[in-house]
Design an enzyme around this catalytic site. Structure first.
Site, PDB file in Angstrom:
ATOM      1  N   PRO A  26       8.554  29.021  39.461  1.00 19.31           N
ATOM      2  CA  PRO A  26       8.218  29.331  40.857  1.00 19.31           C
ATOM      3  C   PRO A  26       6.731  29.654  40.992  1.00 19.31           C
ATOM      4  O   PRO A  26       6.200  30.443  40.219  1.00 19.31           O
ATOM      5  CB  PRO A  26       9.072  30.565  41.156  1.00 19.31           C
ATOM      6  CG  PRO A  26       9.386  31.165  39.819  1.00 19.31           C
ATOM      7  CD  PRO A  26       9.409  30.040  38.840  1.00 19.31           C
ATOM      8  N   LEU A  27       6.085  29.041  41.953  1.00 20.67           N
ATOM      9  CA  LEU A  27       4.630  29.207  42.135  1.00 20.67           C
ATOM     10  C   LEU A  27       4.295  29.387  43.611  1.00 20.67           C
ATOM     11  O   LEU A  27       4.414  28.440  44.397  1.00 20.67           O
ATOM     12  CB  LEU A  27       3.892  27.983  41.583  1.00 20.67           C
ATOM     13  CG  LEU A  27       3.937  27.817  40.062  1.00 20.67           C
ATOM     14  CD1 LEU A  27       3.463  26.436  39.649  1.00 20.67           C
ATOM     15  CD2 LEU A  27       3.096  28.900  39.376  1.00 20.67           C
ATOM     16  N   THR A  28       3.877  30.570  43.963  1.00 18.40           N
ATOM     17  CA  THR A  28       3.438  30.848  45.334  1.00 18.40           C
ATOM     18  C   THR A  28       2.207  30.003  45.636  1.00 18.40           C
ATOM     19  O   THR A  28       1.248  30.006  44.869  1.00 18.40           O
ATOM     20  CB  THR A  28       3.136  32.356  45.471  1.00 18.40           C
ATOM     21  OG1 THR A  28       4.375  33.043  45.380  1.00 18.40           O
ATOM     22  CG2 THR A  28       2.453  32.685  46.785  1.00 18.40           C
ATOM     23  N   ALA A  59       8.243  31.785  45.693  1.00 17.84           N
ATOM     24  CA  ALA A  59       8.963  32.940  46.230  1.00 17.84           C
ATOM     25  C   ALA A  59       8.987  32.866  47.757  1.00 17.84           C
ATOM     26  O   ALA A  59       7.965  32.587  48.391  1.00 17.84           O
ATOM     27  CB  ALA A  59       8.291  34.222  45.766  1.00 17.84           C
ATOM     28  N   GLN A 101      13.758  30.529  45.512  1.00 23.40           N
ATOM     29  CA  GLN A 101      13.583  31.879  44.969  1.00 23.40           C
ATOM     30  C   GLN A 101      13.551  32.901  46.117  1.00 23.40           C
ATOM     31  O   GLN A 101      12.704  32.823  47.015  1.00 23.40           O
ATOM     32  CB  GLN A 101      12.291  31.978  44.144  1.00 23.40           C
ATOM     33  CG  GLN A 101      12.292  33.269  43.318  1.00 23.40           C
ATOM     34  CD  GLN A 101      11.000  33.521  42.574  1.00 23.40           C
ATOM     35  OE1 GLN A 101       9.918  33.425  43.149  1.00 23.40           O
ATOM     36  NE2 GLN A 101      11.097  33.886  41.302  1.00 23.40           N
ATOM     37  N   HIS A 178      14.778  36.930  42.802  1.00 26.47           N
ATOM     38  CA  HIS A 178      13.510  37.380  42.194  1.00 26.47           C
ATOM     39  C   HIS A 178      13.588  38.895  41.960  1.00 26.47           C
ATOM     40  O   HIS A 178      13.380  39.686  42.875  1.00 26.47           O
ATOM     41  CB  HIS A 178      12.362  37.037  43.140  1.00 26.47           C
ATOM     42  CG  HIS A 178      10.995  37.133  42.531  1.00 26.47           C
ATOM     43  ND1 HIS A 178      10.770  37.669  41.281  1.00 26.47           N
ATOM     44  CD2 HIS A 178       9.776  36.743  43.012  1.00 26.47           C
ATOM     45  CE1 HIS A 178       9.464  37.605  41.023  1.00 26.47           C
ATOM     46  NE2 HIS A 178       8.843  37.053  42.050  1.00 26.47           N
ATOM     47  N   ALA A 180      11.848  40.238  39.369  1.00 28.01           N
ATOM     48  CA  ALA A 180      10.752  40.420  38.403  1.00 28.01           C
ATOM     49  C   ALA A 180       9.491  40.910  39.112  1.00 28.01           C
ATOM     50  O   ALA A 180       9.482  41.155  40.324  1.00 28.01           O
ATOM     51  CB  ALA A 180      10.479  39.085  37.703  1.00 28.01           C
ATOM     52  N   ASN A 181       8.426  41.083  38.312  1.00 22.34           N
ATOM     53  CA  ASN A 181       7.046  41.224  38.805  1.00 22.34           C
ATOM     54  C   ASN A 181       6.804  42.380  39.773  1.00 22.34           C
ATOM     55  O   ASN A 181       5.922  42.307  40.630  1.00 22.34           O
ATOM     56  CB  ASN A 181       6.575  39.911  39.454  1.00 22.34           C
ATOM     57  CG  ASN A 181       6.397  38.818  38.421  1.00 22.34           C
ATOM     58  OD1 ASN A 181       6.487  39.082  37.216  1.00 22.34           O
ATOM     59  ND2 ASN A 181       6.161  37.593  38.858  1.00 22.34           N
ATOM     60  N   TYR A 183       8.477  43.548  42.323  1.00 22.63           N
ATOM     61  CA  TYR A 183       8.874  43.470  43.731  1.00 22.63           C
ATOM     62  C   TYR A 183      10.113  44.360  43.954  1.00 22.63           C
ATOM     63  O   TYR A 183      10.520  45.101  43.053  1.00 22.63           O
ATOM     64  CB  TYR A 183       9.069  42.003  44.141  1.00 22.63           C
ATOM     65  CG  TYR A 183       7.735  41.276  44.077  1.00 22.63           C
ATOM     66  CD1 TYR A 183       6.698  41.638  44.930  1.00 22.63           C
ATOM     67  CD2 TYR A 183       7.483  40.299  43.121  1.00 22.63           C
ATOM     68  CE1 TYR A 183       5.446  41.027  44.851  1.00 22.63           C
ATOM     69  CE2 TYR A 183       6.229  39.681  43.030  1.00 22.63           C
ATOM     70  CZ  TYR A 183       5.219  40.055  43.897  1.00 22.63           C
ATOM     71  OH  TYR A 183       3.982  39.471  43.816  1.00 22.63           O
ATOM     72  N   ARG A 230      15.665  36.317  37.928  1.00 29.23           N
ATOM     73  CA  ARG A 230      14.422  36.435  37.150  1.00 29.23           C
ATOM     74  C   ARG A 230      14.076  37.911  36.919  1.00 29.23           C
ATOM     75  O   ARG A 230      14.100  38.708  37.862  1.00 29.23           O
ATOM     76  CB  ARG A 230      13.261  35.754  37.880  1.00 29.23           C
ATOM     77  CG  ARG A 230      12.031  35.670  36.979  1.00 29.23           C
ATOM     78  CD  ARG A 230      10.924  34.777  37.478  1.00 29.23           C
ATOM     79  NE  ARG A 230      10.229  34.222  36.311  1.00 29.23           N
ATOM     80  CZ  ARG A 230       9.035  33.665  36.344  1.00 29.23           C
ATOM     81  NH1 ARG A 230       8.390  33.530  37.473  1.00 29.23           N
ATOM     82  NH2 ARG A 230       8.487  33.201  35.248  1.00 29.23           N
ATOM     83  N   ASN A 238       1.841  44.332  39.281  1.00 31.44           N
ATOM     84  CA  ASN A 238       2.236  45.254  40.357  1.00 31.44           C
ATOM     85  C   ASN A 238       2.483  46.673  39.826  1.00 31.44           C
ATOM     86  O   ASN A 238       3.318  47.405  40.354  1.00 31.44           O
ATOM     87  CB  ASN A 238       3.456  44.745  41.139  1.00 31.44           C
ATOM     88  CG  ASN A 238       3.061  43.773  42.230  1.00 31.44           C
ATOM     89  OD1 ASN A 238       2.019  43.943  42.860  1.00 31.44           O
ATOM     90  ND2 ASN A 238       3.879  42.756  42.457  1.00 31.44           N
TER      91      ASN A 238
HETATM   92  C1  LIG Z   1      -0.562  30.944  41.345  1.00 33.42           C
HETATM   93  C2  LIG Z   1       0.713  31.509  40.782  1.00 33.42           C
HETATM   94  C3  LIG Z   1       1.770  31.752  41.625  1.00 33.42           C
HETATM   95  C4  LIG Z   1       2.975  32.281  41.131  1.00 33.42           C
HETATM   96  N1  LIG Z   1       4.029  32.499  41.971  1.00 33.42           N
HETATM   97  C5  LIG Z   1       5.193  32.980  41.492  1.00 33.42           C
HETATM   98  C6  LIG Z   1       6.311  33.148  42.349  1.00 33.42           C
HETATM   99  O1  LIG Z   1       6.273  32.849  43.537  1.00 33.42           O
HETATM  100  N2  LIG Z   1       7.438  33.657  41.805  1.00 33.42           N
HETATM  101  C7  LIG Z   1       7.526  34.003  40.475  1.00 33.42           C
HETATM  102  O2  LIG Z   1       8.572  34.471  40.028  1.00 33.42           O
HETATM  103  N3  LIG Z   1       6.486  33.806  39.648  1.00 33.42           N
HETATM  104  C8  LIG Z   1       5.344  33.304  40.112  1.00 33.42           C
HETATM  105  N4  LIG Z   1       4.300  33.078  39.264  1.00 33.42           N
HETATM  106  C9  LIG Z   1       4.508  33.250  37.808  1.00 33.42           C
HETATM  107  C10 LIG Z   1       4.802  31.907  37.161  1.00 33.42           C
HETATM  108  O3  LIG Z   1       6.104  31.469  37.578  1.00 33.42           O
HETATM  109  C11 LIG Z   1       4.766  31.984  35.616  1.00 33.42           C
HETATM  110  O4  LIG Z   1       5.774  32.813  35.140  1.00 33.42           O
HETATM  111  C12 LIG Z   1       3.441  32.502  35.131  1.00 33.42           C
HETATM  112  O5  LIG Z   1       2.430  31.616  35.550  1.00 33.42           O
HETATM  113  C13 LIG Z   1       3.390  32.666  33.595  1.00 33.42           C
HETATM  114  O6  LIG Z   1       3.811  31.532  32.955  1.00 33.42           O
HETATM  115  P1  LIG Z   1       4.929  31.643  31.791  1.00 33.42           P
HETATM  116  O7  LIG Z   1       6.099  32.313  32.436  1.00 33.42           O
HETATM  117  O8  LIG Z   1       5.183  30.216  31.400  1.00 33.42           O
HETATM  118  O9  LIG Z   1       4.280  32.462  30.713  1.00 33.42           O
HETATM  119  C14 LIG Z   1       3.095  32.571  39.746  1.00 33.42           C
HETATM  120  C15 LIG Z   1       2.009  32.301  38.900  1.00 33.42           C
HETATM  121  C16 LIG Z   1       0.833  31.791  39.396  1.00 33.42           C
HETATM  122  C17 LIG Z   1      -0.309  31.519  38.452  1.00 33.42           C
END
Ligand SMILES: Cc1cc2nc3c(=O)[nH]c(=O)nc-3n(C[C@H](O)[C@H](O)[C@H](O)COP(=O)(O)O)c2cc1C
Length: 280
Positions: A26-28, A59, A101, A178, A180-181, A183, A230, A238
């Site tokens: 997942p990538l915002t 997300a 997500q 979600h 994780a992270n 939130y 996740r 955070n």
């Molecule tokens: C620009 C960016 C946006 C991301 N957005 C999310 C997201 O929306 N949701 C999420 O769970 N993780 C997000 N991540 C984390 C990534 O999914 C990923 O876990 C992280 O880049 C580390 O990579 P790895 O898990 O392969 O080590 C984001 C990472 C980056 C760099």
């Protein structure tokens, strides 16, 4: 002799057969505008990644209260649900499943994201230790969130259920919760941010209750094989990390195991930083 599977061999994840083992994290991307509306640019972005075996969406906020990131998409209105449909349809043409997500930022937000400029909410009134947050009114300092009242928690669980229903109507193959992270769900799990004395705080079992209720609500919409979770046991992002992280996350993994979910998605800390509480 049977050949060993390779990265490009099909595999089964929960209910879904993937055409290969490449899963897009997942990538915002923050391309949904102020209205948090999925659009053609997002359709183009996801379609370009159609060769993946499975895509996890960026997300996506489950309620206006859950917002804490500029221009991220939502799934709390029928208009947003309909706007996701062309994206899932485009991927289904190439047999690329996509999970949505589900996101609530909790304290990783700011009053300028909230209706009537209210404080963001969390498990407890613990301010994130961080320099600033990007908000609709520019870079701002973090504020101390408002601790949710016990009776405010079931309506948030219901927001997750409604979001899952809309995700289903939008054509998603499943959802990733979600947790994780740092939130909202993570804020309930970890003692650093959860100092509650009601049934959602204190023991590890009580801190897990919020996630448990969310999973069970989402299970009324999607089957277990269409739901992933996740977690980020090692992450500092955070301002997270609690001393009993090993016991906590082992307990959570054991509980999740009982549902036979599609998968457990772990973020190890390499990308977003370690809390280093395990370093002797
Ligand atoms: C620009 C960016 C946006 C991301 N957005 C999310 C997201 O929306 N949701 C999420 O769970 N993780 C997000 N991540 C984390 C990534 O999914 C990923 O876990 C992280 O880049 C580390 O990579 P790895 O898990 O392969 O080590 C984001 C990472 C980056 C760099």
């Amino acid at each position: 002799m049977s050949k060993s599977p390779t990265l490009l061999s099909p595999c089964q994840v929960g209910n879904i057969t993937l055409k290969n083992r490449v899963v897009m994290a997942p990538l915002t991307r923050s391309r949904a505008g102020e209205e948090r509306m999925p659009n053609d640019l997002m359709k183009q972005y996801y379609s370009q990644r159609k060769s993946a075996g499975l895509i996890i969406s960026e997300a996506t906020v489950i309620s206006p209260q859950g917002c804490g990131w500029l221009n991220s998409p939502g799934i709390y209105s029928d208009a947003q649900m309909k706007a996701w449909q062309p994206i899932t349809q485009a991927l289904h043409e190439t047999e690329t499943p996509i999970f949505l997500q589900l996101w609530h930022c909790g304290r990783a937000s700011h009053s300028s994201f909230q209706e009537n400029n209210q404080l963001p909410v969390s498990a407890s009134a613990v301010k994130p230790n961080g320099d600033y947050i990007h908000t609709p009114i520019g870079k701002q300092s973090y504020k101390t969130p408002r601790a949710l009242e016990t009776e405010e928690i079931p309506p948030i669980v219901e927001d997750y259920r409604l979001a899952a229903e809309r995700a289903k109507d939008a054509g998603f193959d499943g959802v990733e919760i979600h947790a994780a992270n740092g939130y909202l769900i993570d804020q309930f799990l970890q003692s650093k941010t959860n100092q509650r004395t009601d049934k959602y705080g204190g023991s590890i079992e009580n801190r897990y209750r919020f996630l448990k209720e969310i999973i069970e609500a989402v299970l009324t919409v999607f089957s277990a094989g269409q739901i992933g979770v996740r977690l980020s046991p090692n992450g500092v992002f955070n301002d997270m990390g609690c001393p009993e992280y090993r016991e906590l996350f082992i307990y959570v993994a054991q509980q999740l195991n009982s549902y036979n979910l599609a998968y457990l998605h772990l973020l190890d800390g390499l990308g977003f930083g370690f809390h280093e509480l395990g370093v002797q």
